[in-house]
Design a protein around this motif. Structure first.
Motif, PDB file in Angstrom:
ATOM      1  N   ALA A 188       0.770  -1.189   0.193  1.00 52.63           N
ATOM      2  CA  ALA A 188      -0.015  -0.051  -0.025  1.00 52.63           C
ATOM      3  C   ALA A 188       0.913   1.274   0.000  1.00 52.63           C
ATOM      4  O   ALA A 188       0.616   2.030  -0.720  1.00 52.63           O
ATOM      5  N   SER A 189       1.897   1.309   0.822  1.00 54.18           N
ATOM      6  CA  SER A 189       2.910   2.409   0.760  1.00 54.18           C
ATOM      7  C   SER A 189       3.534   2.829  -0.320  1.00 54.18           C
ATOM      8  O   SER A 189       3.770   3.830  -0.802  1.00 54.18           O
ATOM      9  N   SER A 190       3.833   1.609  -1.219  1.00 55.40           N
ATOM     10  CA  SER A 190       4.482   1.860  -2.556  1.00 55.40           C
ATOM     11  C   SER A 190       3.646   1.641  -3.500  1.00 55.40           C
ATOM     12  O   SER A 190       4.109   1.171  -4.567  1.00 55.40           O
ATOM     13  N   ALA A 191       2.261   1.847  -3.633  1.00 52.32           N
ATOM     14  CA  ALA A 191       1.554   1.729  -4.717  1.00 52.32           C
ATOM     15  C   ALA A 191       1.703   2.760  -5.649  1.00 52.32           C
ATOM     16  O   ALA A 191       0.663   3.719  -5.630  1.00 52.32           O
ATOM     17  N   PHE A 192       2.833   3.040  -6.306  1.00 51.59           N
ATOM     18  CA  PHE A 192       2.779   4.063  -7.307  1.00 51.59           C
ATOM     19  C   PHE A 192       1.829   4.562  -8.200  1.00 51.59           C
ATOM     20  O   PHE A 192       1.376   3.422  -8.961  1.00 51.59           O
ATOM     21  N   PRO A 193       1.031   5.729  -8.219  1.00 55.51           N
ATOM     22  CA  PRO A 193      -0.023   5.776  -9.198  1.00 55.51           C
ATOM     23  C   PRO A 193       0.704   5.977 -10.528  1.00 55.51           C
ATOM     24  O   PRO A 193       1.879   6.666 -10.589  1.00 55.51           O
ATOM     25  N   PRO A 194      -0.042   5.825 -11.775  1.00 56.47           N
ATOM     26  CA  PRO A 194      -1.318   5.091 -11.902  1.00 56.47           C
ATOM     27  C   PRO A 194      -1.122   3.449 -11.882  1.00 56.47           C
ATOM     28  O   PRO A 194      -2.140   2.862 -11.756  1.00 56.47           O
ATOM     29  N   VAL A 195      -0.091   3.050 -12.036  1.00 53.88           N
ATOM     30  CA  VAL A 195       0.012   1.601 -12.618  1.00 53.88           C
ATOM     31  C   VAL A 195      -0.063   0.660 -11.219  1.00 53.88           C
ATOM     32  O   VAL A 195      -0.631  -0.533 -11.462  1.00 53.88           O
ATOM     33  N   LEU A 196       0.439   0.809 -10.267  1.00 51.20           N
ATOM     34  CA  LEU A 196       0.552   0.132  -9.009  1.00 51.20           C
ATOM     35  C   LEU A 196      -0.493   0.310  -7.868  1.00 51.20           C
ATOM     36  O   LEU A 196      -0.779  -0.337  -7.056  1.00 51.20           O
ATOM     37  N   GLY A 230       3.858   8.458  -0.634  1.00 47.66           N
ATOM     38  CA  GLY A 230       4.418   9.650  -1.365  1.00 47.66           C
ATOM     39  C   GLY A 230       3.321  10.705  -1.860  1.00 47.66           C
ATOM     40  O   GLY A 230       3.675  11.694  -2.195  1.00 47.66           O
ATOM     41  N   VAL A 231       2.142  10.056  -2.127  1.00 49.11           N
ATOM     42  CA  VAL A 231       1.255  11.106  -2.933  1.00 49.11           C
ATOM     43  C   VAL A 231       1.007  12.125  -1.864  1.00 49.11           C
ATOM     44  O   VAL A 231       0.714  13.365  -2.162  1.00 49.11           O
ATOM     45  N   TYR A 232       0.788  11.686  -0.391  1.00 48.08           N
ATOM     46  CA  TYR A 232       0.697  12.630   0.489  1.00 48.08           C
ATOM     47  C   TYR A 232       1.903  13.332   1.139  1.00 48.08           C
ATOM     48  O   TYR A 232       1.904  14.507   1.333  1.00 48.08           O
ATOM     49  N   ASP A 233       3.000  12.624   1.042  1.00 53.66           N
ATOM     50  CA  ASP A 233       4.173  13.046   1.866  1.00 53.66           C
ATOM     51  C   ASP A 233       5.542  12.341   1.332  1.00 53.66           C
ATOM     52  O   ASP A 233       5.613  11.148   2.130  1.00 53.66           O
ATOM     53  N   ASN A 234       6.038  12.879   0.530  1.00 49.34           N
ATOM     54  CA  ASN A 234       7.254  11.791  -0.185  1.00 49.34           C
ATOM     55  C   ASN A 234       8.255  11.895   0.691  1.00 49.34           C
ATOM     56  O   ASN A 234       9.161  10.960   0.228  1.00 49.34           O
ATOM     57  N   LEU A 235       8.455  12.318   1.575  1.00 49.68           N
ATOM     58  CA  LEU A 235       9.503  12.337   2.698  1.00 49.68           C
ATOM     59  C   LEU A 235       9.263  11.399   3.775  1.00 49.68           C
ATOM     60  O   LEU A 235      10.006  11.195   4.785  1.00 49.68           O
ATOM     61  N   GLY A 236       7.915  10.985   3.885  1.00 52.48           N
ATOM     62  CA  GLY A 236       7.405  10.338   5.193  1.00 52.48           C
ATOM     63  C   GLY A 236       7.845  11.237   6.336  1.00 52.48           C
ATOM     64  O   GLY A 236       8.167  10.758   7.662  1.00 52.48           O
ATOM     65  N   LEU A 237       7.760  12.578   6.394  1.00 56.46           N
ATOM     66  CA  LEU A 237       8.100  13.458   7.237  1.00 56.46           C
ATOM     67  C   LEU A 237       6.990  13.736   8.565  1.00 56.46           C
ATOM     68  O   LEU A 237       7.468  14.027   9.629  1.00 56.46           O
ATOM     69  N   GLU A 238       5.628  13.559   7.982  1.00 55.36           N
ATOM     70  CA  GLU A 238       4.668  14.273   9.038  1.00 55.36           C
ATOM     71  C   GLU A 238       4.507  13.725  10.400  1.00 55.36           C
ATOM     72  O   GLU A 238       4.640  14.300  11.514  1.00 55.36           O
ATOM     73  N   THR A 239       4.608  12.206  10.339  1.00 50.94           N
ATOM     74  CA  THR A 239       4.348  11.697  11.750  1.00 50.94           C
ATOM     75  C   THR A 239       5.642  11.716  12.551  1.00 50.94           C
ATOM     76  O   THR A 239       5.446  11.698  13.975  1.00 50.94           O
ATOM     77  N   SER A 240       6.770  12.188  12.251  1.00 51.04           N
ATOM     78  CA  SER A 240       8.077  12.184  12.800  1.00 51.04           C
ATOM     79  C   SER A 240       8.242  13.678  13.492  1.00 51.04           C
ATOM     80  O   SER A 240       8.374  14.130  14.577  1.00 51.04           O
ATOM     81  N   TRP A 241       7.589  14.666  12.308  1.00 50.21           N
ATOM     82  CA  TRP A 241       7.792  16.052  12.574  1.00 50.21           C
ATOM     83  C   TRP A 241       6.836  16.531  13.847  1.00 50.21           C
ATOM     84  O   TRP A 241       7.489  17.423  14.550  1.00 50.21           O
ATOM     85  N   LYS A 242       5.701  15.998  14.139  1.00 50.60           N
ATOM     86  CA  LYS A 242       4.861  16.359  15.154  1.00 50.60           C
ATOM     87  C   LYS A 242       5.257  15.939  16.491  1.00 50.60           C
ATOM     88  O   LYS A 242       4.781  16.471  17.458  1.00 50.60           O
ATOM     89  N   THR A 280      12.345   5.420 -11.434  1.00 48.95           N
ATOM     90  CA  THR A 280      11.364   5.263 -10.263  1.00 48.95           C
ATOM     91  C   THR A 280      10.538   3.678 -10.506  1.00 48.95           C
ATOM     92  O   THR A 280       9.356   3.916 -11.048  1.00 48.95           O
ATOM     93  N   ARG A 281      11.112   2.832 -10.523  1.00 49.28           N
ATOM     94  CA  ARG A 281      10.395   1.602 -10.820  1.00 49.28           C
ATOM     95  C   ARG A 281      10.983   0.346  -9.695  1.00 49.28           C
ATOM     96  O   ARG A 281      11.771   0.601  -8.761  1.00 49.28           O
ATOM     97  N   LEU A 282      10.091  -0.765  -9.977  1.00 44.74           N
ATOM     98  CA  LEU A 282      10.526  -1.730  -9.338  1.00 44.74           C
ATOM     99  C   LEU A 282      11.165  -2.682 -10.194  1.00 44.74           C
ATOM    100  O   LEU A 282      10.652  -3.819 -10.376  1.00 44.74           O
ATOM    101  N   LYS A 283      12.213  -2.337 -11.019  1.00 45.60           N
ATOM    102  CA  LYS A 283      12.672  -2.990 -12.180  1.00 45.60           C
ATOM    103  C   LYS A 283      14.168  -3.261 -11.839  1.00 45.60           C
ATOM    104  O   LYS A 283      14.915  -2.417 -11.059  1.00 45.60           O
ATOM    105  N   ARG A 284      14.557  -4.481 -12.079  1.00 48.74           N
ATOM    106  CA  ARG A 284      15.886  -5.212 -11.929  1.00 48.74           C
ATOM    107  C   ARG A 284      17.109  -4.187 -11.788  1.00 48.74           C
ATOM    108  O   ARG A 284      17.124  -3.379 -13.145  1.00 48.74           O
ATOM    109  N   LEU A 285      17.889  -4.032 -10.818  1.00 45.31           N
ATOM    110  CA  LEU A 285      19.027  -3.201 -10.945  1.00 45.31           C
ATOM    111  C   LEU A 285      20.429  -4.054 -10.900  1.00 45.31           C
ATOM    112  O   LEU A 285      20.323  -5.014  -9.997  1.00 45.31           O
TER     113      LEU A 285
END
Length: 377
Positions: A185-193, A228-240, A331-336
């Motif tokens: 859910a956290s990594s469900a990049f729109p629009p494809v995932l 990341g749609v809401y907060d791409n840094l994952g900042l909010e819950t720590s910042w508060k 920005t993919r889940l593609k082999r590196l």
């Protein structure tokens, strides 16, 4: 206002940030997942990882954070045993996943077979990293927060061991959701995932824990997208909550287009990129400005940072043109391939080191070299 995506602060109960360190891991697909390995590597060997109170993540950062959380109790946090526990328990499985392409197969099968694309991504995470683990397998300390975006409410949906919640919809205590599904859910990049659909029992919600949306269908069917749609840094819950904030940012950057596409699909995608780019820039500015005015302590390091800006003569050699080439990893889940993985790890390690020695702990000794010296950056 109750229908706003950001929860209003009750001015009668404003809390000052408490002592403690929080670490935020950004999104960015496999690029972020692997870059953050390098940052964690340096934090581990300097003794700065174990004391962290909260690790908040989105998207690709949540893949790394999810495995770190699952393996936390197996780590000795002894720098001398780094390669015996951290590398074996955390680095090796993440690198093995980075050697697999999982988004392409999930998309193709999602088009021709029943089921959601996101379900296939979750299955891949379960197979390669998390097995049958649930949110209840996370450690009590530090608090790991895996963030997604609730498409229905427009608010942040947080997955944690004690509860999962959206301040408008409410909370479910001690959730037994699979860790693979939370990370998907956290990594469900729109629009494809995107999206991920959670089917929940409305009775499982704590009564009166939501402000205005604690009712069906919000409590029976939760539709989530990339955190990341809401907060791409994952900042909010720590910042508060915490005074000291460390931010590892491997997010992408919108590229200029001389002739933007005018068909509705590609034009809409371009507009979404514009919005995302602006939100990311505002979040980053919030962090940097807070360090400058003294309202927060900590450090920010990014995949697009020029290491020379830290003005450390002993910084590890990371030519800017080479690190910027790494920043362009899709920005993919593609082999590196192995070399790209090792260079991303090296770069995350080196820039984290420079940021920590410049802004957090100047007494740290300079590292002896990169984790994978033959690969360089």
């Amino acid at each position: 206002m109750p229908n706003e995506p950001v929860q209003a602060i009750d001015e009668s109960d404003v809390r000052q940030p408490e002592p403690g360190v929080a670490l935020c891991l950004s999104g960015g697909g496999y690029r972020a997942m692997v870059f953050h390995i390098g940052a964690l590597w340096r934090l581990y060997e300097t003794g700065h990882l174990q004391p962290i109170k909260r690790i908040s993540s989105v998207s690709g950062g949540s893949i790394t954070a999810g495995l770190l959380a699952l393996k936390w109790r197996k780590l000795s946090f002894d720098p001398a045993r780094l390669r015996q526990d951290f590398v074996i328990e955390v680095v090796a499985p993440l690198r093995a996943l980075a050697g697999e392409t999982i988004d392409e197969e999930a998309i193709v099968l999602g088009l021709v077979l029943p089921g959601r694309v996101s379900d296939r991504v979750a299955a891949a995470y379960k197979q390669h990293l998390f097995g049958p683990a649930t949110l209840q397998d996370l450690p009590d300390q530090p608090r790991f927060v895996i963030n997604a975006t609730n498409v229905q409410s427009g608010a942040l949906w947080r997955f944690m061991k004690p509860y999962m919640r959206d301040y408008r919809v409410g909370e479910v205590k001690s959730p037994t959701l699979s860790l693979a599904q939370a990370v998907a859910a956290s990594s469900a990049f729109p629009p494809v995932l995107s999206p991920v659909e959670l089917r929940l029992n409305p009775a499982s919600f704590t009564p009166n824990s939501g402000t205005d949306l604690q009712r069906t269908p919000f409590t029976s069917k939760v539709i989530l997208s990339d955190g990341g749609v809401y907060d791409n840094l994952g900042l909010e819950t720590s910042w508060k909550r915490y005074k000291t904030i460390l931010v590892s940012d491997a997010g992408g950057k919108m590229q200029p287009e001389e002739e933007p596409k005018s068909d509705w699909a590609r034009h809409a995608y371009r507009i979404l990129d514009l919005v995302d780019n602006q939100v990311r820039a505002l979040r980053k500015r919030q962090v940097i400005d807070s360090f400058k005015d003294g309202s927060r302590n900590g450090a920010y390091w990014g995949i697009r940072t020029n290491i020379a800006n830290y003005q450390l003569p002993s910084a590890l050699p990371c030519p800017f043109e080479r690190t910027m080439a790494l920043a362009e990893t899709p920005t993919r889940l593609k082999r590196l391939d192995d070399v790209v993985q090792e260079r991303l790890i090296n770069w995350g390690y080196a820039v984290c080191d420079a940021a920590m020695r410049r802004h957090v702990d100047p007494a740290l000794n300079a590292p002896g070299g990169l984790p994978y010296p033959d690969a360089a950056v």
